[in-house]
Design a protein around this motif. Structure first.
Motif, short mmCIF file in Angstrom:
data_model
loop_
_atom_site.label_atom_id
_atom_site.label_comp_id
_atom_site.label_asym_id
_atom_site.label_seq_id
_atom_site.Cartn_x
_atom_site.Cartn_y
_atom_site.Cartn_z
N HIS A 89 -4.60 18.13 15.51
CA HIS A 89 -4.06 19.08 14.53
C HIS A 89 -4.61 20.48 14.77
N TYR A 148 -11.46 6.52 0.66
CA TYR A 148 -10.19 6.18 0.02
C TYR A 148 -9.99 4.67 -0.01
N MET A 162 -9.59 -10.82 17.51
CA MET A 162 -9.61 -10.54 16.07
C MET A 162 -8.72 -11.52 15.30
N PRO A 171 -7.05 1.41 0.03
CA PRO A 171 -6.02 1.12 1.03
C PRO A 171 -4.68 1.81 0.78
N GLN A 172 -4.40 2.25 -0.44
CA GLN A 172 -3.12 2.89 -0.70
C GLN A 172 -2.96 4.12 0.19
N ILE A 173 -1.75 4.35 0.67
CA ILE A 173 -1.54 5.51 1.54
C ILE A 173 -1.71 6.79 0.75
N ARG A 174 -1.18 6.82 -0.47
CA ARG A 174 -1.32 8.01 -1.31
C ARG A 174 -1.45 7.57 -2.75
N GLY A 183 -4.46 -7.58 13.11
CA GLY A 183 -5.62 -7.11 13.86
C GLY A 183 -6.54 -6.25 13.01
N CYS A 208 3.30 4.42 -0.75
CA CYS A 208 3.36 5.43 -1.80
C CYS A 208 4.55 5.13 -2.71
N LYS A 237 1.85 18.05 11.01
CA LYS A 237 0.42 18.19 11.21
C LYS A 237 0.06 18.44 12.68
N PRO A 265 -1.82 10.69 18.07
CA PRO A 265 -2.57 10.65 16.81
C PRO A 265 -3.23 9.29 16.59
N ILE A 266 -4.41 9.31 16.06
CA ILE A 266 -5.04 8.07 15.60
C ILE A 266 -6.20 8.44 14.69
N THR A 267 -6.31 7.74 13.61
CA THR A 267 -7.41 7.89 12.68
C THR A 267 -8.66 7.29 13.33
N VAL A 310 0.84 -1.21 0.00
CA VAL A 310 0.00 0.00 0.00
C VAL A 310 0.86 1.25 0.00
N SER A 313 -7.45 12.32 14.60
CA SER A 313 -6.26 13.17 14.68
C SER A 313 -6.51 14.64 14.39
N GLU A 345 -9.32 -5.92 9.98
CA GLU A 345 -10.29 -6.86 9.43
C GLU A 345 -9.62 -7.48 8.21
N THR A 367 -7.29 -3.41 15.38
CA THR A 367 -7.05 -2.33 14.43
C THR A 367 -8.26 -2.19 13.50
N GLY A 368 -8.91 -3.30 13.23
CA GLY A 368 -10.21 -3.26 12.56
C GLY A 368 -10.23 -2.58 11.21
N LEU A 369 -11.09 -1.59 11.07
CA LEU A 369 -11.22 -0.82 9.84
C LEU A 369 -10.95 0.64 10.21
N PRO A 370 -9.68 1.03 10.17
CA PRO A 370 -9.29 2.31 10.78
C PRO A 370 -9.94 3.53 10.17
N LYS A 407 -12.99 3.61 8.71
CA LYS A 407 -14.44 3.51 8.51
C LYS A 407 -15.19 3.55 9.82
#
Ligand SMILES: Cc1ncc(C[n+]2csc(CCOP(=O)(O)OP(=O)(O)O)c2C)c(N)n1
Ligand SMILES: Cc1ncc(C[n+]2csc(CCOP(=O)(O)OP(=O)(O)O)c2C)c(N)n1
Ligand code: SF4
Ligand code: SF4
Ligand SMILES: [Mg+2]
Ligand SMILES: [Mg+2]
Lengths: 295, 591, 591, 295
Positions: free
Chosen positions: C240, C42, B297, C44-47, B432, A27, A152, C231-233, A25, C236, B434, C314-317, C319
């Motif tokens: 910021h 988005y 999980m 799964p790609q980071i960017r 961990g 970049c 950030k 930080p955590i999605t 995944v 975060s 999904e 960690t699940g679905l960070p 969503k």
């Protein structure tokens, strides 16, 4: 890591054999590509059997690495790669265990485990991908982010000093400590081969640029700072190593420190052997004897 | 008329050797095949503060310490006052107290001891005279107690011999002299205490162990070969015991830097194929919340022993409470299935722990064993013959399953084939996040729902196969008690007395909390007129949790109070009586 | 016939500028006083991976994104397929797609779009021609969309000017050319899309903000002057935003090494007298379990914002899910009272956060604000006039209270005077041990019960003063929906449609979860024929929790499913219809 | 710690004024008695106002200390003294904040906070009572327990190497690092006065014998090893300090390391001052402006 398979000829495993078919995944341009490639090569050089190898990580961009290696893998929770690696290695000493992760994962939330895995001289090779930022969560300050940098989470610039992971590892008690750069494939593979072959806790800090949150420049800046350790460098001296930590103008790669001391498993094994003497074939029945009144 | 059941309490401070004395008598009783329950209590001082030791010995089976004591030994009245409300003599108790204590007897208020025999004993003087040191005070006392209350001096003397036999010359002799001096002094007491003389016939020796020790042995029995833990009262004895016996059994143990690491390490150990356990108490369990979710999980079998103490936060570290149920059942973010067991006494600690390992392996779920301080640190006699329990090992994937290996394959039970590192065709990268059947990260809501369903399905299997509970008393009753953990003992004792008084009472004690044995419970609920919950926590955690599962009958009564004191027999009786007489859902604790 | 309500979706990948375009349109809409809701998604790609942006704009109040889109812009069909089931065009949608995409149209399967207008657009070509670079594709698209769908070009052009005005010479001009080229191209499309033309009159500009931003501003408003967080999605943004605005407000902020430290730090900050907050998501909340108990035991007001995401582990960070309720309500060992609030939309994030600070100060309890990703990261217009909320500050001890200062004095409400370091007569040494009124460690069970009672009593006050909930729809109804958090929006939207179809439906949305507004809820439950729970978690966490508090009417229906996708309007309608027609407690998610 | 009250004459506060009337639970002979006595004296020497002082700890025998000091106090949870101290000090920089605790509390479960409080150069004086054991939980191995020692949790001897807390503090980034001995009252008071007066993170490791779990001898053994730093010792050099870490035969007390760098509060304050410029009297109304479309 201790149990490394001896090299047969011709090699059974090519670097590509260690590549899983999961698409990274990361970049385009991320330094972590270099790290995983170096790992494939080092594994091939050591002919590690994939099914006897476990790659463990926490959470972060870098912690996605186990998914890209054809071996057993564990992408665990943030900061906990080393506890899990500890359990795997202590429970099954014959496995090759590699732990990987990011600077946030290993130095912020996971810093304590880094300290204690090092102190114990746990037989694990730990690769920290240091991009001086939290990549996955989109660019907050990490413990290696230079002081003053705007991220950030630090609108007015990072108010905190950064640490040098190699210096930490040495005072924690790690017995093999090195610094590498993801853009230096040859050097990295050599370091990985040496780290994986070390008996005890081997720590490799890889400067691995995050093109997305540290700018496309980070790679070039690092490359320009690249230095090697001088000829005749004495890697057995902690004091010598400290001359190459907390660098700002240079980026010295190589093995900064190496010591030969009994590893955690050496010590545990010695105790276990002693403990089992006279207790061969211990049954519940026999253990229960200690609870009868002794008179 | 002699007795078949005797409770002694001894109170003193640091140097008085109260606990040693209790241990020696307990061992002596066990050697004679008596049933023994021993409990200690301490003041806040780390060492040298006041301590008390209560010992019940009976020729018949017993299930709790019992609240009131027959015989009280007080070395120091100042120390005794610290245990006010905890050490309660019966009305006609025998009270042996240090003759030289300067406290005037009229200042000693023991409201319950209305008709007691007060016997001054020059403990210090006797010891000094016989042995040259007052340190032997407790051995003198042993002599007195053995003589007065019929614990065969043979056994007690053996205990003394064993204790001092290996010491340097003269020590044993001096102590035996002290012992004899005590016996002799007993003969000079002009008070008839024969009603308190234990009468029993000697039978085969029993084991003496604590709940924590029973858990530790059970882990070895179940095949646990990796333990990682961090010390915490009142569970540390598990770590201590295993630091000796796990290496002897060929296993390995690590004292980690904290509880997060402990659970992480055993998740790693179990992932690597070795049955693994950790033990902790409330604060440690709280710290394990995130890792618990990971085990759920990633479907990794682990056993977590939580020996409950008073909470929240640091709370009452040395005292019992049943208030970690919420955390055990509901703790961790997200929908994270887990199994929760609750042993009811020392012997059951053994069974619950083996069950925990079995269920963990069968379901690949984290299993929490909710013990409590009142079980974990109480020392009781156990019949060795009862400590047998089948062991279930991990099922490794078949060749067929490995041919197209899917770590998280959907199956009818929700349990998928788990391969272990070293298996050639079984490689996977767990996480961990999904994930799909092959363990690859997947963030689609459809996959998430499918996988949640798979993970929870495993609980159905357990509810079916392991409906663990105890039904005490008659098949039908007016009052049906629901309690759990260490409360089973006092409830059982109280029921005997209530039944003797003609009260129609039964009890349902679940040994598994999650998944709850709903079917059995509903049947039980239908068998009683009034359901009465008794819990040693403030909010009624079992009661509330049960409400999420079943509709409780109207008129169900709930008695809850915070811990710090174990449920007492008197309390149980009081509450049942109040149910039978007047309404009210909560009662004040007063003391 | 033009429309007053339009939903646009744009799909592309990394370089396509889909999100920028969405932002510019949202701002333009807000400037014109439209109601806007914008959501991004988005891969799964980071960017550089696929991204989608959905934008609803309406002349009338709206409460959810709405499931089906009127206008779909596709830069790349390959990217579109990744959002299958998430971006769903209406039957008669307008679909603008890149003319040069090699994917044959017959390979593009959009089952819902049975009657759509498919319009190929040479986005790349138009951009390259007009501006010399294809990077301006999104600006060209803005021109097309503004022209076709009636978003006043005045506003959109201003957005373009603002965006490029400060860039180097020529950039703005080029982009304006691109914008014009888009508008021009729109005129050449021979398809009648006038039914999709937004019709509205321009009104006062609105604020555009996310739920996370609303929480952050609310914290400043409430007087929060210390923040510590990790930080955590998807939380975060709070960190910021505050890293910029807290120092400006004279406050201080620390990014800690982990979440344990974050909660520890704000407990310290609040102990020291400064209103303090942290924000996190599920994994962080789990890590805070022990510290939460400390705040509860030491009675220290703190505010913890938990922006829920898919779990467990960690699940679905990225969503949304509503599955941290159990952890928020029941997490931490021991009996540990706390307050839990749940905002229902962006605007409510502001109010919930101020309420959280107020209640924290009034009760000296930890307060958890359970937001979710669907609120926290969705960008909505808000009326500034609605963002007012009274602020309650900490009550400092009176001179009388300080005269014989007891930090944990028993009081009728359970709330005791809290002094702050610097106060001369107010010194005390607090702790997480059980303690007496003066904060000294106390391990007696009597004190423990008294203090537990005191700590829980504080909840009664809150239940009385803060019965926070929303009642939607008629006073009496056939179907009564119970939902919470971000589900309020889709439920409200669905109710409009259901009511239009003659279905008698109302809804109860609690804004405080613990203590639950029981009185109001029971009244509500009595006002409907069938109670229907809708939850975006697997086990029905609110439903089960409610069962611990009240007896729910027989026949109550429960629909739960895991998260990863927000509750949709269609789904709500489907479930209500199934309640009205056939029985069944759980439904499968299919897609 | 920064805001220290200037000494008026005659002193308003005597050492006894800092003693609370709660009776210590410590065992007779416990080294922690020496530590708290030294603290009373140091506080008196600096004339700290009790009500402007906060003593924070985790859990352990040593962590009971705040209860025995007449000041504001916080006996928190195991390992978390420093996070709480961070919050107190950052929220209220004018308070004197002292953190205390044991070797288990500060180096095992709390090790990560020690790392990060040091790295940030947090303005707190941290006193670690090092008894090489877990006292309160009755004698398990701590990170400072010598390798090989038999404890309650290490039946076959401690299989893990120990760490030197002072060495750790230095590589963590602490700017004042000292070692003391609870049996050396005069020396300890001096160190405490200096530590409390330091601007930035000051760390004092006090060897504080546990008579109950390390034996009555521990005191004598330590006393015999006692040494002072040599004349002319250069405390500004990290390398020099490492000559006095990981000692086994000696126990050198004194200030091993001292550096003068901006403290966390210095940095935060600078940012805050800059941030507030042009934002005086910021209201919600004004903050909300950023959410209006900017055009
Ligand atoms: C308990 C917990 N806290 C926070 C997070 C959010 N989180 C995920 S990765 C990460 C940091 C990533 O930085 P780093 O470890 O340096 O890895 P990188 O992405 O830079 O490779 C954070 C804070 C989490 N997943 N779990
Ligand atoms: C989360 C948690 N884990 C474990 C404990 C149990 N515990 C209390 S104090 C302590 C260690 C004490 O050792 P140290 O910090 O060295 O202090 P000392 O008693 O030696 O002064 C432990 C493990 C706890 N209270 N909380
Ligand atoms: S965000 Fe940075 S660290 Fe993460 S994948 Fe992209 S370049 Fe690599
Ligand atoms: S156990 Fe050790 S550290 Fe604790 S009070 Fe006693 S002597 Fe001190
Ligand atoms: Mg990083
Ligand atoms: Mg210690």
């Amino acid at each position: 890591m201790s149990s490394v398979v001896e090299t047969p000829a011709p090699p059974r495993f090519q670097p590509g054999d260690y590549k899983s078919d999961l698409k990274p995944v990361w970049c385009a341009g991320c330094g972590d590509f270099g790290v995983v490639s170096a790992m494939y090569r080092a594994m091939a050089e050591l002919q590690l059997e994939p099914w006897n190898t476990v790659v463990v990580s926490g959470i972060g961009c870098s912690s996605r690495l186990p998914g890209y290696v054809e071996a057993y893998g564990f992408n665990s929770v943030h900061g906990r790669a080393l506890p899990i690696a500890t359990g795997i290695k202590v429970a099954r000493p014959e496995l090759n265990v590699v732990a990987v992760g990011g600077d946030g994962d290993g130095l912020a939330i996971g810093g304590n485990h880094f300290l204690h895995a090092s102190r114990r001289n746990l037989d694990v090779f730990y690769v920290l991908m240091d991009n001086e930022i939290y990549g996955l969560t989109k660019g907050q300050a990490a413990p290696t982010t230079p002081s003053g940098d705007k991220t950030k989470s630090t609108f007015f610039g990072n108010p905190e000093p950064s640490v040098d992971p190699c210096e930490l590892a040495i005072s924690f008690g790690a017995t093999w400590v090195a610094r590498g750069f993801s853009g230096d494939m040859k050097g990295l593979v050599d370091l990985m081969v040496a780290g994986m072959s070390h008996r005890g806790f081997a720590f490799l800090n890889v400067m691995s640029p995050c093109v997305t949150w540290r700018g496309d420049d980070q790679f070039k800046v690092m490359k320009a700072k690249l230095r090697s350790l001088p000829e005749g460098y004495d890697r057995s001296s902690r004091a010598a190593a400290f001359a190459y930590t907390r660098e700002t103008e240079t980026l010295t790669t190589g093995v900064l420190y190496e010591a030969h001391e009994p590893s955690l498993l050496d010590r545990l094994e010695a105790q276990r052997t002693k403990a089992m003497e006279g207790h061969e074939g211990l049954t519940t029945e026999k253990v229960l004897k200690v609870f009868f009144p002794p008179f | 008329m002699p007795t078949r059941d005797l409770t002694l309490a001894m109170v003193g401070s640091g140097g008085d050797g109260v606990v040693t004395m209790g241990d020696m008598m307990a061992q002596a009783g066990a050697r004679d095949g008596l049933n023994v329950i021993k409990v200690e209590a301490y003041g806040p001082q780390i060492r040298g503060g006041e301590s008390s030791c209560t010992l019940r010995m009976s020729a018949d089976p017993i299930s709790a310490q019992g609240d009131a004591v027959d015989v009280l030994v007080v070395f120091n009245w100042a120390d005794f006052t610290r245990f006010k409300g905890e050490v309660v003599p019966k009305a006609d108790a025998v009270i042996l107290y240090e003759a030289s204590d300067p406290t005037p007897l009229e200042d000693v208020k023991i409201p319950t001891a209305t008709n007691a025999a007060w016997i001054p004993v020059p403990f210090v003087e006797l010891a000094t005279k016989a042995t040259g040191t007052k340190a032997a005070k407790n051995i003198v006392t042993l002599g007195i107690l053995a003589e007065l209350f019929g614990i065969p001096q043979e056994s007690v003397r053996k205990a003394v011999e064993f204790k001092f036999g290996k010491k340097k010359a003269g020590v044993l002799e001096a102590n035996l002299k002290g012992f004899a001096a005590g016996r002799e002094f007993a003969g000079t007491i002009g008070v008839d205490v024969s009603a308190r003389k234990l009468e029993y016939s000697i039978s085969a020796p029993k084991l003496v162990m604590t709940g924590n020790e029973a858990c530790a042995v059970a882990a070895l029995h179940a095949g646990c070969r990796f333990f990682a833990g961090y010390p915490i009262t009142p569970s540390s004895e598990v770590l201590h015991f295993l630091s000796e016996w796990l290496p002897r059994s060929g296993g390995r143990i690590v004292q980690t830097e904290d509880e997060l690491s402990a659970l992480g390490a055993i998740i790693g150990g179990s992932f690597a194929g070795v049955k693994s356990m950790t033990s902790t108490s409330g604060p440690g369990l709280s710290l394990m919340a995130e890792m618990l979710g990971l085990a759920s999980m990633a479907e990794i079998p682990v056993v977590i022993l939580d020996v409950q103490r008073g909470g929240p936060s640091t709370g009452l570290p040395t005292k019992s409470e049943q208030s970690d149920l919420y955390m055990a059942v509901f703790g961790s973010h997200g929908d994270a299935p887990r199994i929760v067991l609750a042993p009811t006494d020392v012997e059951d600690c053994f069974h619950a722990t083996v069950d925990a390992f079995n269920i963990a392996e069968e379901t690949q779920l984290p299993v929490i064993v909710l013990s409590d301080q009142a079980i974990g640190q109480s020392r009781q006699t156990v019949e060795k013959a009862n400590l047998v329990h089948e062991v279930i090992d991990r099922r490794t994937p078949t060749a067929e399953e490995l041919a197209d290996y899917k770590r998280y394959a959907q199956t009818p039970t929700g349990v998928s084939p788990m391969s272990v590192p070293g298996t050639k065709g079984g490689m996977y990268q767990t996480n961990g996040l999904e994930h799909d059947e092959t363990a690859r990260p997947a963030s689609s809501h459809v996959m998430h729902e499918k996988m949640s369903r798979k993970r929870f399905k495993k609980l159905d299997f357990v509810e079916e196969k392991y409906p663990l509970y105890v039904h005490l008393g008659p098949e039908k009753a007016d009052v049906g008690i629901v309690c759990w953990g260490s409360s089973k003992g006092p409830v059982e004792e109280a029921m005997k007395e209530l039944a003797a008084n003609g009260v129609s009472v039964s009890a349902f004690v679940p040994r598994i909390i999650m998944p709850f044995p709903k079917k059995a419970f509903l049947q039980y609920a239908a068998s009683v007129k009034t359901l009465v919950f008794l819990e040693v926590n403030f909010v009624g955690q079992l009661y509330n949790y049960l409400r999420t599962l079943v509709d409780l009958p109207a008129g169900t009564r709930v008695f809850t109070r915070s811990g710090g004191m174990n449920l007492s027999v008197t309390e149980v009786k009081g509450r049942i009586e109040s149910v039978l007489s007047e309404p009210g859902v909560r009662e004040e604790v007063t003391a």
